[in-house]
Design a protein around this motif. Structure first.
Motif, PDB file in Angstrom:
ATOM      1  N   GLU A 174       0.951  -0.822   0.156  1.00  0.00           N
ATOM      2  CA  GLU A 174      -0.036  -0.049   0.357  1.00  0.00           C
ATOM      3  C   GLU A 174       0.627   1.011  -0.334  1.00  0.00           C
ATOM      4  O   GLU A 174       1.975   1.605   0.542  1.00  0.00           O
ATOM      5  N   TYR A 175       0.686   2.393  -1.038  1.00  0.00           N
ATOM      6  CA  TYR A 175       1.106   3.566  -1.124  1.00  0.00           C
ATOM      7  C   TYR A 175       0.318   4.627   0.125  1.00  0.00           C
ATOM      8  O   TYR A 175       1.777   4.744   0.685  1.00  0.00           O
ATOM      9  N   GLU A 176      -0.161   4.767   0.286  1.00  0.00           N
ATOM     10  CA  GLU A 176      -0.525   5.237   1.381  1.00  0.00           C
ATOM     11  C   GLU A 176      -1.811   4.314   2.289  1.00  0.00           C
ATOM     12  O   GLU A 176      -2.345   3.615   2.006  1.00  0.00           O
ATOM     13  N   THR A 177      -1.552   5.005   4.196  1.00  0.00           N
ATOM     14  CA  THR A 177      -2.801   4.381   4.514  1.00  0.00           C
ATOM     15  C   THR A 177      -3.340   5.651   6.183  1.00  0.00           C
ATOM     16  O   THR A 177      -2.326   6.486   5.856  1.00  0.00           O
ATOM     17  N   GLY A 178      -4.082   4.470   6.622  1.00  0.00           N
ATOM     18  CA  GLY A 178      -5.036   5.227   7.792  1.00  0.00           C
ATOM     19  C   GLY A 178      -5.002   7.271   7.255  1.00  0.00           C
ATOM     20  O   GLY A 178      -5.328   7.684   5.968  1.00  0.00           O
ATOM     21  N   LEU A 179      -4.503   7.901   8.224  1.00  0.00           N
ATOM     22  CA  LEU A 179      -4.521   9.363   7.749  1.00  0.00           C
ATOM     23  C   LEU A 179      -3.582   9.931   6.738  1.00  0.00           C
ATOM     24  O   LEU A 179      -3.580  11.170   6.533  1.00  0.00           O
ATOM     25  N   MET A 180      -3.076   8.545   6.378  1.00  0.00           N
ATOM     26  CA  MET A 180      -2.075   9.700   5.626  1.00  0.00           C
ATOM     27  C   MET A 180      -0.877  10.290   5.813  1.00  0.00           C
ATOM     28  O   MET A 180      -0.325  11.392   4.497  1.00  0.00           O
ATOM     29  N   ASP A 181      -0.098  10.580   6.868  1.00  0.00           N
ATOM     30  CA  ASP A 181       0.669  11.461   7.538  1.00  0.00           C
ATOM     31  C   ASP A 181       2.177  10.295   8.102  1.00  0.00           C
ATOM     32  O   ASP A 181       1.991   9.431   7.729  1.00  0.00           O
ATOM     33  N   ARG A 182       2.706  10.910   9.543  1.00  0.00           N
ATOM     34  CA  ARG A 182       3.802  10.124   9.639  1.00  0.00           C
ATOM     35  C   ARG A 182       3.103   8.958  10.441  1.00  0.00           C
ATOM     36  O   ARG A 182       3.846   8.473  11.170  1.00  0.00           O
ATOM     37  N   SER A 183       1.954   9.503  11.084  1.00  0.00           N
ATOM     38  CA  SER A 183       1.342   8.478  11.428  1.00  0.00           C
ATOM     39  C   SER A 183       0.774   6.737  11.409  1.00  0.00           C
ATOM     40  O   SER A 183      -0.093   5.813  11.351  1.00  0.00           O
ATOM     41  N   ALA A 184       1.260   6.514   9.460  1.00  0.00           N
ATOM     42  CA  ALA A 184       0.620   5.907   8.538  1.00  0.00           C
ATOM     43  C   ALA A 184       1.367   4.783   9.174  1.00  0.00           C
ATOM     44  O   ALA A 184       2.454   4.342   8.915  1.00  0.00           O
ATOM     45  N   ASN A 185       0.619   3.412   9.069  1.00  0.00           N
ATOM     46  CA  ASN A 185       0.893   1.744   9.641  1.00  0.00           C
ATOM     47  C   ASN A 185       1.132   0.955   8.072  1.00  0.00           C
ATOM     48  O   ASN A 185      -0.114   1.420   7.120  1.00  0.00           O
ATOM     49  N   MET A 186       1.629   0.330   7.292  1.00  0.00           N
ATOM     50  CA  MET A 186       2.594  -0.588   6.566  1.00  0.00           C
ATOM     51  C   MET A 186       2.293   0.799   5.435  1.00  0.00           C
ATOM     52  O   MET A 186       1.316   0.284   4.168  1.00  0.00           O
ATOM     53  N   SER A 187       2.240   1.198   5.630  1.00  0.00           N
ATOM     54  CA  SER A 187       2.328   2.747   4.204  1.00  0.00           C
ATOM     55  C   SER A 187       4.061   2.672   3.947  1.00  0.00           C
ATOM     56  O   SER A 187       4.434   2.473   4.359  1.00  0.00           O
ATOM     57  N   PHE A 188       3.662   2.339   2.498  1.00  0.00           N
ATOM     58  CA  PHE A 188       5.190   2.154   1.800  1.00  0.00           C
ATOM     59  C   PHE A 188       5.678   3.765   1.607  1.00  0.00           C
ATOM     60  O   PHE A 188       6.866   3.792   2.142  1.00  0.00           O
ATOM     61  N   ARG A 189       4.620   5.200   1.769  1.00  0.00           N
ATOM     62  CA  ARG A 189       5.639   6.007   1.143  1.00  0.00           C
ATOM     63  C   ARG A 189       5.553   6.406   3.206  1.00  0.00           C
ATOM     64  O   ARG A 189       7.276   6.442   3.505  1.00  0.00           O
ATOM     65  N   ASN A 190       5.609   6.218   3.778  1.00  0.00           N
ATOM     66  CA  ASN A 190       6.185   6.820   5.362  1.00  0.00           C
ATOM     67  C   ASN A 190       6.561   5.034   5.932  1.00  0.00           C
ATOM     68  O   ASN A 190       7.710   6.599   6.336  1.00  0.00           O
ATOM     69  N   ALA A 191       7.027   4.518   5.268  1.00  0.00           N
ATOM     70  CA  ALA A 191       8.059   3.788   5.789  1.00  0.00           C
ATOM     71  C   ALA A 191       9.217   3.964   5.482  1.00  0.00           C
ATOM     72  O   ALA A 191      10.698   4.275   5.466  1.00  0.00           O
ATOM     73  N   LEU A 192       9.477   4.243   4.117  1.00  0.00           N
ATOM     74  CA  LEU A 192      10.769   5.030   2.964  1.00  0.00           C
ATOM     75  C   LEU A 192      11.000   6.306   3.299  1.00  0.00           C
ATOM     76  O   LEU A 192      12.504   6.731   3.449  1.00  0.00           O
ATOM     77  N   GLU A 193      10.164   7.105   3.982  1.00  0.00           N
ATOM     78  CA  GLU A 193      10.394   8.746   4.652  1.00  0.00           C
ATOM     79  C   GLU A 193      11.288   8.535   5.826  1.00  0.00           C
ATOM     80  O   GLU A 193      11.928   9.331   6.035  1.00  0.00           O
TER      81      GLU A 193
END
Length: 535
Positions: A327-346
Motif C-alpha cells: 500500500e502506498y498510503e494508509t490511515g491518515l496518510m501522514d507520519r502516523s500511517a502504518n504499513m504505508s510504503f511512503r511512510n516507511a521509505l520516508e
C-alpha cells in the motif's frame, strides 16, 4: 537558418520550469494575476502561434484535505498558485515550461518529437573526469545568478495587491535550496513566533516522492541549461549497508575539516560555500521569509549524531522490507500511517514491521540526521549537495516499488490527505503547474533510468564499457601522439640497423677480395674485429 533550427535554438535559450519566472514578477502581472509570458520562438503568448500552448484560467481541486491544517486563507500556498496567479500557460502535446518553450521530460528536438532516455549512474562508477565535471557544475550553479528566476521575499499581503513586488535574485543552486525551504516552511499566522508547524507540502504524506521526483528533474534540467551539457544526469549514492559517509572525500563531496569537525575540508570547493534559509526560528520570530542571504558555512559532521535516534544507516534488508509493502498510503496518510510504503521509505515507520514509530529517524530520514549539520534541518537540507545524491537513490527505490507492484493511479489519494498532497493539488512552488498524481508513474515515461535497475546487458554497457570508451575518447589525442612518437622512434632504429648492416656487408666484401686463406685457419685471428658486428 531554417525554422526548425531556430525553434530548436530558442527552446534551449528560453526560460525553464520553476517559480517565480522573471516575466511574472512585475507589478502589472501581479495585479492582473496573469502569468502567461511570450515565447521568444514565435513572439506569441505561450507560443500559441506555434500550437505550443494557450493562456488559460487555473482551476484548483476542491476536494477536502486532511485535518492536520485547520486554517483557511492564511497561507499563500493553500490553493497554489491562486494567491499569485489565476491564469498561466497550459501547454499542448510534448511541450512544457511557463511559456511552453520547453519539452516535456524525456523529449527533445525543435518540435519536442524526439524521445531520449538518460541514465543516472552510481557516483562511484563515474570516471574521474565525470566526477570532476559534476563537482564543477555544482560550484558553477552556486556562483551563477539565475537569469530566469527570482525568489519571493514576502507574503502576498505585504505587496499591496501586487503593486509593490517583493522579489530578489538568487543563484541557480540556491534557487533550489530556497524552493525546498518554501515548500516546507511553517505557516505564519500573525504575530511574532505565531506559526502553524504541522504543514508541509512536500513531506510527511503522499506527495513526498512525486514532489522530489519533479524537483530533481528540474534541477537536472537547469544544470543542462547552465552548462550546455544536455547529457548530464544526477548521480546517486547507494548507501545500503554503508558504515560511514562514503562520499565525504575531497575528491567527491568534501572530507571533514582537520581544524573543525563540523566544517568541510579546506581542500574541497564546498568549504567556501555559504548556506541560506537555515534559520527558520528566526524568520518565524520576525514574521519574515528567507530572503536568500548567506548565513554561514556549510556544516557537516557525519556520524556524530544521536545514536538513539539513528542507530545505523539503512541496510539492503531494510530496503527490501520496505519494497514488500503493497500500500502506498494508509490511515491518515501522514507520519502516523502504518504499513504505508511512503511512510516507511520516508523514515517515520519501521522497515521491519511497517508500523509508525516515534523518537527515531529511519530510512530516508536517517541519512539526514546522520549527516549532523546543514542537511539535518528539513527547510535548509538542500544546502548540502549530498542531498541530491541521497534523494536520487530514494527516487530509485520509489521506482523499484512502482515496477514491482505496478499500482494504478487510483492508489494515489485523491482526497483527505494533508493539505498539498491530494492527487489534484498543484505542486508548490512550481510554475508551470504540475499535479502530484501526474508523477505517480515510472521513470521510463519521464525519460530517465537508473543504471542499477537496467537489464544485465544494458548495465554492462553503462557501468563497464561506456566508462572505458569515454576515457579512451578523452585521451585519444595522447594515444595518437604516442603512436606517432613510437613510429618515429622505430623508424630511427630501423634506419640505424639498416646503415649498420650495409657497412658490415661492405666490409665483408672487401675482406673477401684481399684474403687467400680462410681466417678460421689462423688461431691468432679468431679474436679479430672482423668477427665483431658493428651493431
Amino acid at each position: 537558418m531554417s525554422l526548425p533550427l531556430l525553434l530548436f535554438f530558442f527552446q534551449f535559450l528560453s526560460p525553464s520550469l520553476q517559480q517565480f519566472p522573471r516575466p511574472c514578477t512585475t507589478p502589472d502581472v501581479l495585479r492582473s494575476k496573469r502569468c502567461c509570458p511570450v515565447w521568444p520562438g514565435d513572439g506569441s503568448v505561450c507560443g500559441s502561434l506555434s500550437g505550443r500552448g494557450f493562456c488559460q484560467d487555473v482551476t484548483v481541486s476542491d476536494l477536502p484535505n486532511g485535518p492536520q491544517y485547520p486554517h483557511s486563507g492564511l497561507d499563500d500556498r493553500e490553493q497554489w498558485p491562486l494567491v499569485f496567479y489565476n491564469q498561466t500557460c497550459q501547454c499542448a502535446g510534448n511541450h512544457m515550461g511557463f511559456d511552453c518553450g520547453e519539452c516535456k521530460f524525456g523529449y527533445f528536438g525543435a518540435n519536442c518529437g524526439e524521445r531520449r532516455e538518460s541514465v543516472r549512474k552510481n557516483i562511484f562508477q563515474l570516471s574521474v573526469s565525470e566526477r570532476q565535471r559534476f563537482i564543477s557544475y555544482l560550484n558553477l550553479a552556486k556562483t551563477t545568478v539565475s537569469p530566469d528566476y527570482m525568489i519571493v521575499t514576502g507574503v502576498y499581503s505585504q505587496m499591496n495587491n501586487g503593486s509593490t513586488p517583493m522579489f530578489t535574485n538568487i543563484s541557480v543552486y540556491d534557487l533550489f535550496v530556497w524552493m525546498h525551504y518554501y515548500v516546507s516552511r511553517d505557516a505564519l499566522l500573525g504575530g511574532p513566533g505565531n506559526v502553524w508547524a504541522d504543514i508541509d507540502f512536500a513531506h510527511e504524506s503522499a506527495a513526498f516522492l512525486p514532489w522530489h521526483r519533479v524537483y530533481l528533474l528540474f534541477w537536472e534540467h537547469e544544470i543542462r541549461k547552465l552548462t550546455g551539457d544536455f547529457n548530464f544526469t544526477i548521480p546517486y549514492w547507494d548507501w545500503r549497508d554503508a558504515q560511514d559517509c562514503q562520499v565525504c572525500t575531497d575528491e567527491l563531496m568534501g572530507a571533514r575539516s582537520p581544524l573543525n569537525p563540523n566544517l568541510i575540508s579546506p581542500s574541497s570547493v564546498f568549504s567556501s560555500w555559504k548556506v541560506i534559509c537555515s534559520q527558520p526560528e528566526d524568520y518565524n520570530q520576525r514574521e519574515v521569509l528567507c530572503d536568500g542571504s548567506p548565513e554561514g558555512p556549510l556544516l557537516r559532521n557525519p556520524g556524530n549524531h544521536d545514536p538513539n535516534r539513528v542507530p545505523r544507516l539503512p541496510t539492503s534488508a531494510d530496503v527490501e522490507s520496505v519494497l514488500s509493502l503493497t500500500e502506498y498510503e494508509t490511515g491518515l496518510m501522514d507520519r502516523s500511517a502504518n504499513m504505508s510504503f511512503r511512510n516507511a521509505l520516508e523514515g517515520f515507520a519501521s522497515p521491519e514491521t511497517g508500523l509508525a514509530v516515534t523518537g527515531q529517524s529511519l530510512m530516508h530520514n536517517s541519512l539526514h540526521v546522520f549527516m549532523n549539520g546543514s542537511m539535518s534541518s528539513v527547510q535548509g537540507s538542500a544546502n548540502d549537495p549530498i542531498f541530491l545524491l541521497h534523494h536520487a537513490f530514494i527516487d530509485s527505490i520509489f521506482e523499484q516499488w512502482l515496477r514491482r507492484h505496478q499500482p494504478p493511479r487510483t492508489h494515489y489519494p485523491t482526497a483527505n490527505a494533508p493539505i498539498g498532497h491530494n492527487d489534484g493539488f498543484y505542486m508548490v512552488p512550481f510554475i508551470p503547474l504540475y499535479r502530484n498524481g501526474d508523477y505517480f508513474l515510472s521513470t521510463k515515461a519521464l525519460g530517465y533510468e537508473y543504471a542499477y535497475l537496467q537489464d544485465p546487458s544494458q548495465r554492462f554497457v553503462q557501468e563497464f564499457l561506456t566508462p572505458y570508451l569515454e576515457q579512451a575518447q578523452q585521451i585519444w589525442r595522447w594515444l595518437l601522439a604516442a603512436g606517432l612518437l613510437g613510429a618515429a622512434v622505430a623508424g630511427i632504429i630501423a634506419t640505424i640497423i639498416t646503415v649498420a648492416c650495409r657497412r658490415r656487408l661492405k666490409r665483408r666484401k672487401s675482406s673477401a677480395y684481399g684474403e687467400r686463406q680462410p681466417l678460421l685457419n689462423s688461431s691468432e685471428e679468431e679474436g679479430s674485429t672482423s668477427y665483431q658486428t658493428t651493431l
